[in-house]
Write a protein that holds these residues in place. Structure first.
Motif, short mmCIF file in Angstrom:
data_model
loop_
_atom_site.label_atom_id
_atom_site.label_comp_id
_atom_site.label_asym_id
_atom_site.label_seq_id
_atom_site.Cartn_x
_atom_site.Cartn_y
_atom_site.Cartn_z
N ARG A 1 0.84 -1.20 0.00
CA ARG A 1 0.00 0.00 0.00
C ARG A 1 0.87 1.25 0.00
NH1 ARG A 1 -1.16 3.87 2.89
NH2 ARG A 1 -0.10 3.12 4.76
N ARG A 2 1.89 1.26 0.84
CA ARG A 2 2.76 2.43 0.95
C ARG A 2 3.48 2.74 -0.35
NH1 ARG A 2 6.57 1.77 6.05
NH2 ARG A 2 7.24 3.84 5.37
N VAL A 3 4.07 1.73 -0.99
CA VAL A 3 4.85 2.00 -2.20
C VAL A 3 3.97 2.30 -3.39
CG1 VAL A 3 6.84 0.70 -1.36
CG2 VAL A 3 5.19 -0.43 -2.85
N GLU A 4 2.77 1.71 -3.41
CA GLU A 4 1.85 2.01 -4.52
C GLU A 4 1.39 3.46 -4.47
OE1 GLU A 4 -1.00 -1.17 -4.14
OE2 GLU A 4 0.26 -2.54 -5.32
N GLU A 5 1.38 4.07 -3.29
CA GLU A 5 1.05 5.51 -3.19
C GLU A 5 2.05 6.35 -3.98
OE1 GLU A 5 0.88 6.64 0.92
OE2 GLU A 5 -0.99 5.57 1.26
N TRP A 6 3.28 5.83 -4.13
CA TRP A 6 4.32 6.56 -4.86
C TRP A 6 4.42 6.10 -6.31
CZ3 TRP A 6 5.58 10.77 -2.59
CH2 TRP A 6 5.55 10.85 -1.20
N GLY A 7 3.49 5.26 -6.76
CA GLY A 7 3.46 4.85 -8.15
C GLY A 7 4.19 3.56 -8.45
N ALA A 8 4.75 2.91 -7.43
CA ALA A 8 5.44 1.64 -7.66
C ALA A 8 4.43 0.53 -7.91
CB ALA A 8 6.31 1.30 -6.46
N ARG A 9 4.84 -0.47 -8.63
CA ARG A 9 4.04 -1.69 -8.82
C ARG A 9 4.63 -2.75 -7.91
NH1 ARG A 9 2.07 -1.88 -14.37
NH2 ARG A 9 0.96 -3.73 -13.69
N CYS A 10 3.88 -3.79 -7.63
CA CYS A 10 4.34 -4.84 -6.71
C CYS A 10 4.08 -6.22 -7.28
CB CYS A 10 3.62 -4.72 -5.36
SG CYS A 10 3.95 -3.21 -4.48
N VAL A 11 4.97 -7.14 -6.95
CA VAL A 11 4.79 -8.56 -7.20
C VAL A 11 5.21 -9.30 -5.94
CG1 VAL A 11 5.08 -8.44 -9.72
CG2 VAL A 11 7.09 -8.83 -8.25
N GLY A 12 4.74 -10.52 -5.80
CA GLY A 12 5.11 -11.33 -4.65
C GLY A 12 6.42 -12.06 -4.85
N PRO A 13 6.93 -12.65 -3.77
CA PRO A 13 8.22 -13.35 -3.82
C PRO A 13 8.29 -14.45 -4.87
CG PRO A 13 7.55 -13.04 -1.55
CD PRO A 13 6.39 -12.61 -2.40
N ARG A 14 7.19 -15.09 -5.16
CA ARG A 14 7.21 -16.20 -6.13
C ARG A 14 7.44 -15.73 -7.55
NH1 ARG A 14 2.57 -19.19 -3.03
NH2 ARG A 14 3.85 -20.44 -1.65
N ALA A 15 7.37 -14.42 -7.79
CA ALA A 15 7.63 -13.89 -9.13
C ALA A 15 9.11 -13.94 -9.50
CB ALA A 15 7.13 -12.45 -9.24
N LEU A 16 9.98 -14.08 -8.47
CA LEU A 16 11.41 -14.13 -8.74
C LEU A 16 11.82 -15.51 -9.24
CD1 LEU A 16 12.81 -12.20 -5.67
CD2 LEU A 16 12.58 -11.37 -8.02
N PRO A 17 12.76 -15.55 -10.18
CA PRO A 17 13.24 -16.85 -10.66
C PRO A 17 14.02 -17.60 -9.58
CG PRO A 17 14.37 -15.06 -11.82
CD PRO A 17 13.40 -14.45 -10.87
#
Length: 122
Positions: free
Chosen positions: A106-122
């Motif tokens: 929630r905090r980072v999306e206020e600044w325009g960042a997008r988010c993915v969960g840990p499983r998105a990493l290879p």
């Protein structure tokens, strides 16, 4: 060309896999750093790679050195606060944060960042 910024919540990503990380937090953070250096960011993320990768560590994971391709930032206080500051300072630059922490998302999306969960990493 400016690369998208990839900020990785080290504590959250390491903690997402019950592999004994709690016995050696620094070693677990180093293994994550090395995996990021070898494979980069998410292959199916919202921004095409390559990324400028920042791994945020805190607590007993401090002392992890940066390596080519991955800058390690040590949080002196809260890792979440440092991650939010990095997202804020991206200022219009594509920024992707890897975390499963809902409040941090929630905090980072206020600044325009997008988010993915840990499983998105290879």
């Amino acid at each position: 060309m400016t690369l998208p910024l990839l900020v990785v919540d080290g504590a959250n990503v390491v903690g997402s896999v019950p592999d004994g990380w709690w016995k050696d937090r620094r070693g677990a953070a180093e293994r994550l750093r090395d995996r990021l250096a070898a494979h980069g960011g998410p292959e199916d993320g919202p921004y095409p790679g390559p990324y400028e990768i920042v791994l945020v560590v805190e607590g007993r994971a401090r002392g992890v050195a940066s390596v080519p391709g991955v800058r390690v930032e040590e949080a002196q206080g809260s890792g979440d606060d440092l991650i939010a500051d990095l997202a804020r300072s991206a200022a219009g630059r594509p920024c992707l944060v890897v975390t499963a922490d809902r409040e941090l998302r929630r905090r980072v999306e206020e600044w325009g960042a997008r988010c993915v969960g840990p499983r998105a990493l290879p």
